[in-house]
Design a protein around this motif. Structure first.
Motif, mmCIF file in Angstrom:
data_model
loop_
_atom_site.group_PDB
_atom_site.id
_atom_site.type_symbol
_atom_site.label_atom_id
_atom_site.label_comp_id
_atom_site.label_asym_id
_atom_site.label_seq_id
_atom_site.Cartn_x
_atom_site.Cartn_y
_atom_site.Cartn_z
ATOM 1 N N GLN A 87 -5.931 -13.192 16.544
ATOM 2 C CA GLN A 87 -5.631 -14.363 15.947
ATOM 3 C C GLN A 87 -4.699 -14.517 14.793
ATOM 4 O OE1 GLN A 87 -6.555 -17.531 17.552
ATOM 5 N NE2 GLN A 87 -7.250 -16.059 19.193
ATOM 6 N N SER A 105 -1.560 -15.400 20.425
ATOM 7 C CA SER A 105 -2.082 -15.970 19.192
ATOM 8 C C SER A 105 -1.754 -17.593 19.105
ATOM 9 C CB SER A 105 -1.756 -15.274 17.964
ATOM 10 O OG SER A 105 -2.242 -13.886 18.127
ATOM 11 N N ALA A 106 -0.304 -17.833 19.449
ATOM 12 C CA ALA A 106 0.090 -18.992 19.427
ATOM 13 C C ALA A 106 1.286 -19.038 20.159
ATOM 14 C CB ALA A 106 0.400 -19.294 17.806
ATOM 15 N N ASP A 153 -1.872 -23.564 18.691
ATOM 16 C CA ASP A 153 -2.800 -22.414 18.751
ATOM 17 C C ASP A 153 -4.003 -22.626 19.076
ATOM 18 O OD1 ASP A 153 -3.701 -23.906 16.407
ATOM 19 O OD2 ASP A 153 -3.287 -22.116 15.104
#
Length: 220
Positions: A33, A86-87, A64
């Protein structure tokens, strides 16, 4: 060699390493993350990119959460990086960015980069010009600036140890509908960002004589 020359050489080598190491990665470690704080730092560094009249028309929708990434997945034609990265950063272009001209040039005055009377003249001229542009011209400008910011963002990410992949393969109509994007914004591209689970494939480039010409284009 002076200390300054040595430092410049080291910085230059590091920069070229970043360029060489950036690859389009499609397999990500879903356990990694990126904090909101670091994401903001990445975006802030990316915004040092140039833009038309410094209007900085880029806007970022950072997706996200697992729920929203799942929502995006079918819109992005089920590309797995959408949920594993992660996003996903949606790079948008604000066709009404001229409305921030007063704030932008006001900051330049406060920072001592521009006299107040010059800033006032810039604001008047910029607002007058950009507010009257044909829609297709305004869109072209934000697409150009959106491309500049996207490349800078991917290089900043690589310099920080993250991987990315730019994505043009998604249904833009469904995207703007699903995420409530108003007509003020053009959807430029999606960028997945995270840590690679598997390295991106190495690629080759055309020889420079195939793509660069001096002073005149070759005959077809």
């Amino acid at each position: 060699m002076s200390n300054t020359q040595t430092t410049n050489t080291i910085e230059q080598q590091t920069f070229f390493d970043v360029i060489r190491e950036r690859r389009s990665v499609r397999t990500y470690d879903p356990s990694v993350q990126i904090s909101r704080e670091e994401m903001n730092e990445i975006l802030e560094q990316a915004t040092l990119a140039p833009s038309s009249s410094n209007l900085q028309p880029w806007r970022f929708l950072v997706i996200d959460t697992p729920e929203l990434k799942q929502k995006l997945l079918p819109i992005a034609f089920n590309q797995q990086q959408v949920v594993d990265a992660s996003a996903v950063i949606a790079v948008l272009g604000d066709v009404e960015s001229y409305k921030k001209a007063e704030k932008i040039y006001g900051q330049a005055v406060e920072s001592g980069f521009m006299p107040e009377d010059t800033a006032k003249s810039f604001i008047e001229r910029t607002v007058g010009t950009y507010s009257s542009l044909p829609p297709e011209v305004a869109r072209q400008i934000v697409y150009t600036d959106g491309g500049l910011i996207s490349m800078q963002l991917m290089l900043v990410a690589r310099a920080r140890g993250y991987d990315t992949v730019p994505m043009g393969g998604y249904d833009k109509t469904k995207f703007v509908e699903a995420f409530g994007i108003s007509e003020q914004y053009e959807s430029v591209m999606l960028i997945a960002i995270g840590k690679a689970m598997k390295p991106g494939h190495p690629t080759t480039r055309l020889p420079i004589e195939d793509v660069a010409f001096f002073n005149e284009m070759p005959s077809v």
